[in-house]
Design a protein around this motif. Structure first.
Motif, short mmCIF file in Angstrom:
data_model
loop_
_atom_site.label_atom_id
_atom_site.label_comp_id
_atom_site.label_asym_id
_atom_site.label_seq_id
_atom_site.Cartn_x
_atom_site.Cartn_y
_atom_site.Cartn_z
N TYR A 65 -69.59 -0.18 76.85
CA TYR A 65 -70.34 0.86 76.14
C TYR A 65 -71.63 1.18 76.90
O TYR A 65 -72.17 0.33 77.62
CB TYR A 65 -70.66 0.44 74.71
N GLY A 66 -72.12 2.40 76.69
CA GLY A 66 -73.39 2.77 77.27
C GLY A 66 -73.36 2.71 78.79
O GLY A 66 -72.53 3.35 79.45
N LYS A 67 -74.27 1.92 79.34
CA LYS A 67 -74.37 1.78 80.80
C LYS A 67 -73.76 0.47 81.30
O LYS A 67 -73.92 0.12 82.47
CB LYS A 67 -75.83 1.88 81.22
N SER A 68 -73.07 -0.24 80.42
CA SER A 68 -72.49 -1.54 80.78
C SER A 68 -70.99 -1.41 81.02
O SER A 68 -70.17 -1.92 80.26
CB SER A 68 -72.79 -2.56 79.66
N ILE A 69 -70.65 -0.70 82.08
CA ILE A 69 -69.27 -0.29 82.33
C ILE A 69 -68.67 -1.01 83.53
O ILE A 69 -69.20 -0.89 84.64
CB ILE A 69 -69.18 1.24 82.56
N PRO A 70 -67.59 -1.75 83.35
CA PRO A 70 -66.90 -2.36 84.50
C PRO A 70 -66.16 -1.32 85.34
O PRO A 70 -66.02 -0.16 84.94
CB PRO A 70 -65.90 -3.33 83.84
N PHE A 71 -65.67 -1.73 86.50
CA PHE A 71 -64.80 -0.95 87.37
C PHE A 71 -65.45 0.31 87.94
O PHE A 71 -64.76 1.22 88.38
CB PHE A 71 -63.50 -0.58 86.64
N GLY A 72 -66.76 0.38 87.87
CA GLY A 72 -67.45 1.46 88.57
C GLY A 72 -67.63 2.75 87.82
O GLY A 72 -68.55 3.52 88.10
N SER A 73 -66.78 3.04 86.87
CA SER A 73 -66.90 4.28 86.09
C SER A 73 -66.20 4.12 84.76
O SER A 73 -65.28 3.31 84.61
CB SER A 73 -66.30 5.47 86.85
N ARG A 74 -66.62 4.90 83.79
CA ARG A 74 -65.99 4.85 82.47
C ARG A 74 -64.54 5.31 82.54
O ARG A 74 -63.66 4.77 81.88
CB ARG A 74 -66.78 5.71 81.48
N GLU A 75 -64.30 6.33 83.35
CA GLU A 75 -62.92 6.83 83.48
C GLU A 75 -61.99 5.74 83.98
O GLU A 75 -60.88 5.58 83.48
CB GLU A 75 -62.90 8.03 84.42
N GLU A 76 -62.45 4.97 84.97
CA GLU A 76 -61.63 3.90 85.52
C GLU A 76 -61.51 2.75 84.53
O GLU A 76 -60.43 2.17 84.35
CB GLU A 76 -62.24 3.41 86.83
N ALA A 77 -62.60 2.41 83.86
CA ALA A 77 -62.62 1.27 82.94
C ALA A 77 -61.69 1.49 81.74
O ALA A 77 -61.07 0.55 81.24
CB ALA A 77 -64.03 1.01 82.45
N LEU A 78 -61.58 2.73 81.29
CA LEU A 78 -60.78 3.02 80.11
C LEU A 78 -59.43 3.65 80.46
O LEU A 78 -58.76 4.21 79.59
CB LEU A 78 -61.55 3.96 79.17
N LYS A 79 -59.03 3.51 81.71
CA LYS A 79 -57.85 4.22 82.20
C LYS A 79 -56.56 3.76 81.54
O LYS A 79 -55.73 4.57 81.16
CB LYS A 79 -57.75 4.05 83.72
N ASN A 80 -56.37 2.46 81.43
CA ASN A 80 -55.12 1.95 80.86
C ASN A 80 -55.34 0.53 80.34
O ASN A 80 -56.45 -0.01 80.41
CB ASN A 80 -54.00 1.98 81.91
N ALA A 81 -54.29 -0.06 79.81
CA ALA A 81 -54.41 -1.39 79.19
C ALA A 81 -54.78 -2.47 80.19
O ALA A 81 -55.36 -3.49 79.82
CB ALA A 81 -53.10 -1.76 78.49
#
Length: 499
Positions: free
Chosen positions: A140-156
């Motif tokens: 959430y917010g600015k604490s995002i793994p994988f470099g970007s929100r799009e990548e972090a929430l891409k799939n399971a």
């Protein structure tokens, strides 16, 4: 489900593709009402609800190089991401005095909103001479793994590191880091959280008693898992709140669902409803309108806080007949009273928020809270259907929800029997008008695992900024919580001097 709570919407364009591909599924998702200490943006627009903006200047922002996976030793587990936390040292008595550290555990939203609204830490900082820390939840917010929100929430696969166990392990690592950096080895830590964050606070104390001396868990429905709490509790309390405000309002809402369906069944019915409720776009299905009203009533009850008291606002609009004495005209009056005068209502053209998307994943993985509609409510009966819920989540993520995992990992069954000797130093605070209090701990478990409740309280009211207009019972609730925390700290200091 035809009355599923609709997703709140603000932004996050990259995820629109995912949800546009699952429109048919999303319409019938039985989503779990959002857990948040703050409430809908509609009420945050009132100046008396946003009191924390002036204290932001006292906080300094830091980023911790956080481990992606605390529980495995595969090479990818050692990947890191930057996790945001903020510190206010203005009131701290210092490490030499072993002054306390109050840590707010962020939940399913960027930490910014909590800084502006959750004021219990700031309001009590002088009294405790405490260091204040606010930590943002991963993903959430600015604490995002994988470099970007799009990548972090891409799939399971990338979302798989997004769960409560990883989150409280994050908090443990950051607290240890802060204490080491400040050479505050002997400073006692009290963790504080509201709603889902309240659950995290109580679970943190159980899992990390060597790090946190105690926990204040505000409006934490830790018993709304694995059928410990009857599934109809939430909406039964929503209905009770409205009935308590006005019997005629309650009856109007109860009768309105059938009326909406009846009008919608006519050849030009959806057009009639669209005009009646001034929808932003023409309705394509009656469920759009019903979902919106369902969400409004639930939010009004959950966040029925002074001085606005949304339930009374809605019922005042319904009973006032300002838009006609017919049934649907009265319901529209409630909608206007809740949202204020706008050019249109219902199905506003907005994008999905990161909170909506994040909470959807969390409830499709481990946070499975079986919430249904029973016969004792102002809503049409609609029991929680676990099979359909699993199918919906699998269609979105190809993942099966782990219905029993929260109680397996944290406990919950026979909580009084288990925790009376195992646990200590936890405050479970609840307002009994909060629908989620139906899944809360409402009675003392032991001398140090205690329930502090108020008859007229709503969701997380006790940890919001104090105001001059606060009723006496709310002031007394906070004083009780402060007294208990002081007792924990004083006993700790006595033990520290002995050992």
């Amino acid at each position: 489900m035809h009355r599923a709570m609709v997703f709140q919407s603000l932004f996050l364009l990259p995820l629109l593709l995912l949800f546009s591909l699952t429109t048919a599924t999303a319409k019938r998702l039985h989503t779990i009402p959002r857990l948040s200490p703050i409430g809908p943006r509609v009420w945050l627009d009132h100046p008396d609800q946003i009191l924390g903006e002036s204290v932001r200047e006292d906080f300094e922002t830091f980023f911790y190089n956080q481990t992606l996976d605390h529980f495995n030793y595969r090479p990818e587990s050692y990947d890191t991401f930057l996790q945001r936390y903020l510190i206010n040292s203005k009131y701290w008595g210092g490490a030499n005095a072993s002054a306390p550290i109050l840590v707010y555990l962020g939940a399913e939203a960027p930490i910014d909103g909590d800084l502006d609204a959750v004021g219990f830490l700031v309001d009590t900082a002088v009294e405790f001479n405490s260091l204040l820390v606010y930590v943002e939840h991963r993903y959430y917010g600015k604490s995002i793994p994988f470099g970007s929100r799009e990548e972090a929430l891409k799939n399971a696969s990338t979302l798989g590191y997004f769960n409560s166990a990883q989150a409280i392990a994050d908090y443990a690592a950051i607290i240890i880091h802060i204490k080491k950096t400040l050479q505050a080895k002997d400073s006692p830590v009290i963790v504080i959280g509201g709603s889902y964050g309240g659950m995290l606070a109580s679970w943190f104390r159980l899992k990390y008693p060597h790090i946190a001396l105690g926990a204040l868990a505000s409006s934490a429905p830790v018993l709304y898992f694995d059928d410990i709490t009857p599934q109809y509790g939430y909406y039964a309390l929503v209905s009770k709140d409205f009935r308590g405000a006005s019997e005629t309002c309650y009856q109007t809402i109860r009768e309105s669902w059938e009326e909406i369906d009846e009008v919608a069944s006519k050849p030009d019915g959806l057009s009639i409803l669209s005009k009646k409720f001034k929808t932003c776009n023409p309705l394509t299905d009656a469920s759009e309108l019903k979902n919106h009203l369902d969400s409004m009533y639930a939010n009004a009850a959950q966040y029925n806080k002074p001085p606005t008291y949304p339930v009374n606002k809605v019922c005042g609009g319904i009973d006032g007949c300002g838009f006609g004495d017919d049934l649907l005209g009265r319901v529209f009056g409630g909608l206007v009273a809740y949202k204020g005068n706008r050019s249109c209502y219902v199905n506003e053209p907005t994008n999905q928020s990161e909170t909506s998307v994040g909470w959807r994943w969390q409830t499709c993985s481990e946070m499975v809270m079986p919430i249904g509609y029973g016969n004792d409510s102002m809503f049409p009966p609609d029991p929680f259907d676990l099979k359909a819920y699993i199918e919906d989540c699998k269609s979105l993520y190809d993942v099966t929800p782990r219905f029993h995992w929260v109680t397996t990992y944290y406990g919950g069954h026979s909580i009084r029997l288990i925790l009376q000797r195992f646990a200590s130093n936890i405050i479970f605070s609840n307002g009994l008008r909060d629908p989620y209090s139906s899944g809360g701990v409402l009675e003392n478990i032991s001398d140090t695992v205690v329930a502090v409740k108020t008859v007229n309280g709503s969701h997380c009211l006790d940890i919001l900024f104090a105001k001059e207009t606060d009723p006496e019972w709310l002031v007394a609730q906070r004083k009780t919580e402060i007294k208990i925390i002081k007792e924990w700290i004083n006993k700790y200091y006595a033990d520290l001097s002995r050992f």
